[in-house]
Design an enzyme around this catalytic site. Structure first.
Site, mmCIF file in Angstrom:
data_model
loop_
_atom_site.group_PDB
_atom_site.id
_atom_site.type_symbol
_atom_site.label_atom_id
_atom_site.label_comp_id
_atom_site.label_asym_id
_atom_site.label_seq_id
_atom_site.Cartn_x
_atom_site.Cartn_y
_atom_site.Cartn_z
ATOM 1 N N LYS A 199 0.870 -1.176 0.000
ATOM 2 C CA LYS A 199 0.000 0.000 0.000
ATOM 3 C C LYS A 199 0.902 1.218 0.000
ATOM 4 O O LYS A 199 2.040 1.153 0.478
ATOM 5 C CB LYS A 199 -0.888 0.005 1.256
ATOM 6 C CG LYS A 199 -2.157 0.793 1.091
ATOM 7 C CD LYS A 199 -3.246 0.043 0.346
ATOM 8 C CE LYS A 199 -4.419 0.938 0.032
ATOM 9 N NZ LYS A 199 -5.564 0.188 -0.520
ATOM 10 N N ASP B 294 -6.941 4.294 -4.625
ATOM 11 C CA ASP B 294 -7.600 4.129 -3.327
ATOM 12 C C ASP B 294 -8.210 5.499 -3.024
ATOM 13 O O ASP B 294 -8.439 6.295 -3.955
ATOM 14 C CB ASP B 294 -6.602 3.682 -2.245
ATOM 15 C CG ASP B 294 -7.294 3.244 -0.948
ATOM 16 O OD1 ASP B 294 -7.884 2.145 -0.927
ATOM 17 O OD2 ASP B 294 -7.271 3.999 0.041
HETATM 18 P P1 NDP Z 1 -12.750 7.677 -2.852
HETATM 19 O O1 NDP Z 1 -11.707 8.675 -2.579
HETATM 20 O O2 NDP Z 1 -13.258 7.504 -4.232
HETATM 21 O O3 NDP Z 1 -14.010 7.931 -1.913
HETATM 22 C C1 NDP Z 1 -13.886 7.944 -0.532
HETATM 23 C C2 NDP Z 1 -15.196 8.391 0.068
HETATM 24 O O4 NDP Z 1 -15.152 8.242 1.474
HETATM 25 C C3 NDP Z 1 -15.505 9.846 -0.203
HETATM 26 O O5 NDP Z 1 -16.883 10.036 -0.247
HETATM 27 C C4 NDP Z 1 -14.892 10.524 1.027
HETATM 28 O O6 NDP Z 1 -15.448 11.789 1.341
HETATM 29 C C5 NDP Z 1 -15.243 9.526 2.095
HETATM 30 N N1 NDP Z 1 -14.282 9.633 3.190
HETATM 31 C C6 NDP Z 1 -12.931 9.523 3.104
HETATM 32 N N2 NDP Z 1 -12.373 9.709 4.292
HETATM 33 C C7 NDP Z 1 -13.395 9.953 5.132
HETATM 34 C C8 NDP Z 1 -13.456 10.219 6.512
HETATM 35 N N3 NDP Z 1 -12.346 10.289 7.262
HETATM 36 N N4 NDP Z 1 -14.688 10.406 7.048
HETATM 37 C C9 NDP Z 1 -15.799 10.346 6.306
HETATM 38 N N5 NDP Z 1 -15.794 10.096 4.989
HETATM 39 C C10 NDP Z 1 -14.607 9.902 4.426
HETATM 40 O O7 NDP Z 1 -12.171 6.299 -2.288
HETATM 41 P P2 NDP Z 1 -12.659 4.804 -2.616
HETATM 42 O O8 NDP Z 1 -14.111 4.791 -2.846
HETATM 43 O O9 NDP Z 1 -11.742 4.242 -3.622
HETATM 44 O O10 NDP Z 1 -12.315 4.066 -1.240
HETATM 45 C C11 NDP Z 1 -13.258 3.944 -0.176
HETATM 46 C C12 NDP Z 1 -12.843 2.813 0.736
HETATM 47 O O11 NDP Z 1 -12.797 1.581 -0.017
HETATM 48 C C13 NDP Z 1 -11.465 2.946 1.393
HETATM 49 O O12 NDP Z 1 -11.503 2.330 2.666
HETATM 50 C C14 NDP Z 1 -10.584 2.119 0.456
HETATM 51 O O13 NDP Z 1 -9.414 1.678 1.097
HETATM 52 C C15 NDP Z 1 -11.518 0.985 0.148
HETATM 53 N N6 NDP Z 1 -11.198 0.207 -1.063
HETATM 54 C C16 NDP Z 1 -11.107 0.825 -2.284
HETATM 55 C C17 NDP Z 1 -10.840 0.073 -3.402
HETATM 56 C C18 NDP Z 1 -10.850 0.659 -4.769
HETATM 57 O O14 NDP Z 1 -10.794 -0.122 -5.737
HETATM 58 N N7 NDP Z 1 -10.934 1.947 -4.945
HETATM 59 C C19 NDP Z 1 -10.554 -1.383 -3.308
HETATM 60 C C20 NDP Z 1 -10.764 -1.933 -1.984
HETATM 61 C C21 NDP Z 1 -11.039 -1.142 -0.915
HETATM 62 P P3 NDP Z 1 -14.597 13.123 1.044
HETATM 63 O O15 NDP Z 1 -14.743 13.341 -0.423
HETATM 64 O O16 NDP Z 1 -15.238 14.167 1.871
HETATM 65 O O17 NDP Z 1 -13.181 12.845 1.462
#
Ligand code: NDP
Length: 464
Positions: free
Chosen positions: A138, A178
């Site tokens: 990561k 991510d």
């Molecule tokens: P994105 O950046 O596309 O979206 C993240 C979302 O979560 C946004 O809506 C963001 O809001 C919100 N968010 C982030 N941090 C916080 C926080 N501290 N409190 C509240 N909301 C928060 O990321 P992904 O959708 O790619 O990833 C989401 C999750 O899925 C993570 O845990 C990631 O590790 C996991 N994941 C992702 C994969 C992928 O293929 N992308 C694969 C496997 C797991 P804001 O815009 O306000 O920051």
């Protein structure tokens, strides 16, 4: 089963685990997320450590929680006002026992070595579950993309890749996206990689479909989580039709979780970002979802705007504290798709009290350990992220295979493979849990199934 285990063997495993956890805390001070992830996994591995004493003899778990390499570098770049900005970049190469390092990059101000070690550790076990030959890693930076212009994002990505470049490659370490790293950032990162390498190779996944990417990659994590949910419900002769679902987040994983849920007849009533959440009792349909994709992926807006756009939807700002009011919206299913520790123990209690029977983690480690215990004790079908969100990295693995063959599979072909992979992960997790006397506990099943494969590879490659 435990009653048939000699007491001295149990005591030896307990001693091993408590020494290991103490050592992890001592050697990684100030890294609570990493401690939490190791503790969560280690405490569920007891039955495997009892069955295979060699894992204890050869300190397999202790070797696994020590990253192969933690690379830290400065990322210097110039913002639009001409001011020099300094960020910190990382790559944590956790384990290459079953394949080249593989795992996403996160750009978020909360990023530091401890978060990336937790994610790299989880990734190692997740990648093992996919059955594809990928090790765990990561990386990322404390860079905050929010409010930055297109050209600032591009300059940051180029500078980040210039520093990361020596450590990655199609056979060594293959990053992906991510939090904060989506299609746009992958484009800039890959473009810079290519400028330096002078070769077009699949050293990054999540690439655009016109330049080496795979169909379904951007959908894969969300779709995969819903396919996993379907498999879990099938064990109870149930399905998603007509079920009210809570989804948190509004980024990549959340968007495609919603898309697949709606396609399968689910009714999604919430979405969120770090500022707050919306509740839409009428349900987020595919048209509204298109609007959300535009909002988040192009206009880079906030989810609060949803409530102004769609009648009947309401918005609540995040309050902080140990309870998120989003999880008190009545529903049958919950899909946390935002970030780690977003479901507290109190939230878990509320979800159970309100009748939630299925919790599927799209995000990594979104539920605190006490919350997981509550779900399992209450008979909730609970899917840990390392199993439920493995679809993303699985399709990344398929992207790597297509890159190597210089070919591109159809959307239908990749989707069919994704469904097969998610079904296999589900079945192996479920079977492993049963096999170790913890039937129905997907947490134990996922941790043991993921761990045993990596552990055996470690022994084959280098027994002490
Ligand atoms: P994105 O950046 O596309 O979206 C993240 C979302 O979560 C946004 O809506 C963001 O809001 C919100 N968010 C982030 N941090 C916080 C926080 N501290 N409190 C509240 N909301 C928060 O990321 P992904 O959708 O790619 O990833 C989401 C999750 O899925 C993570 O845990 C990631 O590790 C996991 N994941 C992702 C994969 C992928 O293929 N992308 C694969 C496997 C797991 P804001 O815009 O306000 O920051």
């Amino acid at each position: 089963m435990a009653s048939r285990t000699p007491r001295h063997a149990t005591a030896r495993v307990e001693e091993h685990l408590s020494a290991l956890l103490a050592k992890v805390e001592m050697k990684n001070p100030g890294e609570p997320e990493f401690h939490q992830a190791v503790r969560e996994v280690a405490t569920t591995l007891r039955p495997a450590l009892l069955r295979y004493p060699r894992y204890v003899d050869e300190k397999i778990l202790e070797r696994l929680v020590e990253p192969d390499r933690v690379i830290s570098f400065g990322v210097n770049w110039v913002d639009d006002s001409g001011t020099v900005q300094v960020n910190r970049g990382f790559r944590v190469q956790m384990s290459s026992s079953i394949g080249p390092y593989k795992g996403g990059l996160r750009f978020h101000p909360s990023v530091y070595a401890g978060v990336l070690k937790f994610l790299g550790f989880e990734q190692t076990l997740k990648n093992s579950l996919t059955t594809l030959p990928m090790g765990g890693a990561k990386g990322g930076s404390d860079f905050d993309p929010k409010g930055r212009s297109e050209s600032e994002i591009r300059r940051f990505c180029q500078s980040f890749m210039t520093e990361l470049y020596p450590y990655i490659g199609e056979f060594t370490d293959i990053p992906a996206g991510d939090i904060g790293v989506g299609a746009r950032e992958i484009g800039y990162l890959f473009g810079q990689y290519k400028r330096i390498a002078k070769r077009f190779v699949g050293a990054i996944t999540g690439k655009g479909i016109k330049w080496g990417g795979s169909e379904i990659r951007q959908e894969a994590t969300g779709y995969g989580a819903v396919y996993f949910a379907q498999e879990m419900l099938r064990t109870r002769d149930e399905d998603l039709e007509g079920r009210t679902c809570l989804v948190s987040g509004s980024g990549n994983v959340a968007q495609f979780t919603v898309e697949k849920l709606v396609q399968l007849g689910g009714r999604v009533v919430t979405l969120s970002d770090s500022d707050g959440f919306i509740h839409d009792p009428a349900g987020v349909d595919l048209d509204k979802l298109e609007w959300v994709k535009q909002l988040k992926n192009e206009r880079r807006g906030r989810i609060s705007e949803y409530a102004a756009e769609f009648p009947h939807a309401t918005y609540k700002a995040a309050r902080g504290g140990d309870q998120n009011p989003m999880w008190s919206v009545p529903a049958q299913c919950a899909f946390p798709c935002a970030t780690q520790n977003e479901i507290s123990a109190k939230d878990a209690d509320t979800l159970v009290k309100n009748g939630v029977t299925l919790v599927v983690e799209g995000a990594n480690m979104p539920t605190v350990p006490e919350g997981i215990d509550r779900f399992i004790a209450s008979g909730v079908l609970y899917a840990p992220g390392k199993a439920a969100n493995a679809g993303g990295v699985a399709v990344s693995g398929l992207e790597m295979a297509q890159d190597m063959q210089l070919s591109q599979w159809t959307r239908e072909e990749v989707d069919a493979r994704l469904q097969t992979i998610m079904r296999r992960i589900h079945d192996s997790v479920r079977k492993t849990a049963e096999d170790y006397g913890h039937g129905g506990n997907y947490s134990v099943g996922a941790n043991i199934a993921g761990f045993v494969k990596v552990a055996d590879a470690m022994l084959d490659e280098s027994p002490i």
